[in-house]
Design a protein around this motif. Structure first.
Motif, mmCIF file in Angstrom:
data_model
loop_
_atom_site.group_PDB
_atom_site.id
_atom_site.type_symbol
_atom_site.label_atom_id
_atom_site.label_comp_id
_atom_site.label_asym_id
_atom_site.label_seq_id
_atom_site.Cartn_x
_atom_site.Cartn_y
_atom_site.Cartn_z
ATOM 1 N N VAL A 40 0.833 -1.210 0.000
ATOM 2 C CA VAL A 40 0.000 0.000 0.000
ATOM 3 C C VAL A 40 0.864 1.255 0.000
ATOM 4 O O VAL A 40 0.491 2.272 -0.568
ATOM 5 N N ARG A 41 2.047 1.169 0.597
ATOM 6 C CA ARG A 41 2.965 2.325 0.589
ATOM 7 C C ARG A 41 3.493 2.561 -0.824
ATOM 8 O O ARG A 41 3.598 3.698 -1.278
ATOM 9 N N VAL A 42 3.820 1.487 -1.539
ATOM 10 C CA VAL A 42 4.320 1.607 -2.907
ATOM 11 C C VAL A 42 3.175 1.976 -3.854
ATOM 12 O O VAL A 42 3.387 2.677 -4.840
ATOM 13 N N HIS A 43 1.964 1.531 -3.542
ATOM 14 C CA HIS A 43 0.782 1.820 -4.360
ATOM 15 C C HIS A 43 -0.268 2.537 -3.508
ATOM 16 O O HIS A 43 -1.295 1.948 -3.150
ATOM 17 N N PRO A 44 -0.030 3.807 -3.179
ATOM 18 C CA PRO A 44 -0.931 4.521 -2.273
ATOM 19 C C PRO A 44 -2.365 4.652 -2.805
ATOM 20 O O PRO A 44 -3.290 4.898 -2.030
ATOM 21 N N GLU A 45 -2.564 4.421 -4.089
ATOM 22 C CA GLU A 45 -3.923 4.453 -4.631
ATOM 23 C C GLU A 45 -4.803 3.384 -3.986
ATOM 24 O O GLU A 45 -6.036 3.489 -3.985
ATOM 25 N N LEU A 46 -4.187 2.353 -3.419
ATOM 26 C CA LEU A 46 -4.942 1.299 -2.736
ATOM 27 C C LEU A 46 -5.617 1.816 -1.470
ATOM 28 O O LEU A 46 -6.579 1.218 -0.989
ATOM 29 N N LEU A 47 -5.124 2.910 -0.936
ATOM 30 C CA LEU A 47 -5.752 3.496 0.256
ATOM 31 C C LEU A 47 -7.192 3.922 -0.020
ATOM 32 O O LEU A 47 -8.021 3.903 0.885
ATOM 33 N N ALA A 48 -7.501 4.286 -1.254
ATOM 34 C CA ALA A 48 -8.853 4.735 -1.594
ATOM 35 C C ALA A 48 -9.876 3.648 -1.277
ATOM 36 O O ALA A 48 -10.974 3.943 -0.802
ATOM 37 N N ALA A 49 -9.513 2.378 -1.504
ATOM 38 C CA ALA A 49 -10.434 1.268 -1.241
ATOM 39 C C ALA A 49 -10.715 1.112 0.245
ATOM 40 O O ALA A 49 -11.736 0.539 0.629
ATOM 41 N N GLU A 50 -9.828 1.632 1.084
ATOM 42 C CA GLU A 50 -10.006 1.517 2.526
ATOM 43 C C GLU A 50 -10.958 2.578 3.079
ATOM 44 O O GLU A 50 -11.318 2.547 4.249
ATOM 45 N N ARG A 51 -11.323 3.508 2.230
ATOM 46 C CA ARG A 51 -12.295 4.546 2.588
ATOM 47 C C ARG A 51 -11.954 5.261 3.898
ATOM 48 O O ARG A 51 -12.803 5.438 4.770
ATOM 49 N N LEU A 52 -10.685 5.636 4.018
ATOM 50 C CA LEU A 52 -10.247 6.368 5.200
ATOM 51 C C LEU A 52 -10.792 7.790 5.173
ATOM 52 O O LEU A 52 -11.009 8.347 4.090
ATOM 53 N N PRO A 53 -10.989 8.388 6.328
ATOM 54 C CA PRO A 53 -11.360 9.811 6.333
ATOM 55 C C PRO A 53 -10.277 10.615 5.615
ATOM 56 O O PRO A 53 -9.101 10.245 5.639
ATOM 57 N N ALA A 54 -10.661 11.705 4.992
ATOM 58 C CA ALA A 54 -9.727 12.500 4.189
ATOM 59 C C ALA A 54 -8.479 12.872 4.976
ATOM 60 O O ALA A 54 -7.364 12.813 4.450
#
Length: 187
Positions: A40-54
């Motif tokens: 996820v660090r190398v591909h931070p776009e994966l964070l979007a799927a985790e639906r974290l607060p902005a």
């Protein structure tokens, strides 16, 4: 493997907490919650799927995750669970040789994934992520054991030594039978 929809509906440690073995059992996690600090660090776009607060998607997400992992592992150790972390450190050259063997030998084809080749393009990014992960998550209660893995015999021997030390430290014993059960057996 990638988190399921159910797992993505929870915090990133939830699926690992669910998979912990019960007291008196040994569990082995291959990769585990550390994928969150690598892939996820190398591909931070994966964070979007985790639906974290902005606010959590800002640059502080990594420092927070290091802290949360350290806190969780400390919690586990405080509750009598030994946490043994081994990282098999493979060189880029050796990884390339092993990938070619997977392609060239039909009996090893099942191990090959085209995604491995795509991820190899991010070698330097992964090395930086590994360095940060090791620096921020090796603690007195759950240290990392980095094992050189270019030679399988050595990696196996060194990993076995780490596991043997961990087992010796907890001194596992067979459970004792209930006195009433012993009496029944004798009868």
């Amino acid at each position: 493997k990638q988190p399921s929809a159910e797992e993505l509906n929870h915090d990133f440690l939830w699926r690992y907490q669910r998979a912990l073995p019960e007291r008196g059992r040994i569990g082995i996690f291959n990769r585990s919650h550390y994928e969150e600090l690598l892939v996820v660090r190398v591909h931070p776009e994966l964070l979007a799927a985790e639906r974290l607060p902005a606010a959590d998607r800002a640059r502080h997400v990594w420092a927070r995750r290091y802290r949360e992992i350290n806190d969780w592992e400390h919690y586990l150790v405080d509750n009598g669970i030994s946490v043994v972390k081994v990282m098999l450190n493979l060189s880029e050259k050796e990884q390339g040789k092993r990938f070619l063997k997977r392609i060239d030998h039909p009996e090893k084809n099942w191990k090959f994934s085209a995604s491995d080749i795509r991820e190899r393009e991010h070698w330097d990014e992964y090395q930086r992520a590994f360095g940060r992960m090791l620096t921020h998550t090796s603690t007195p209660w759950a240290p990392w054991h980095v094992v050189p893995a270019d030679h399988k015999w050595f990696a196996r021997l060194a990993t076995a030594a780490v596991v043997i030390d961990a087992l010796a430290a907890i001194n596992p014993q067979y459970p004792t039978a209930d006195p009433a059960a012993l009496k029944e057996m004798a009868r």
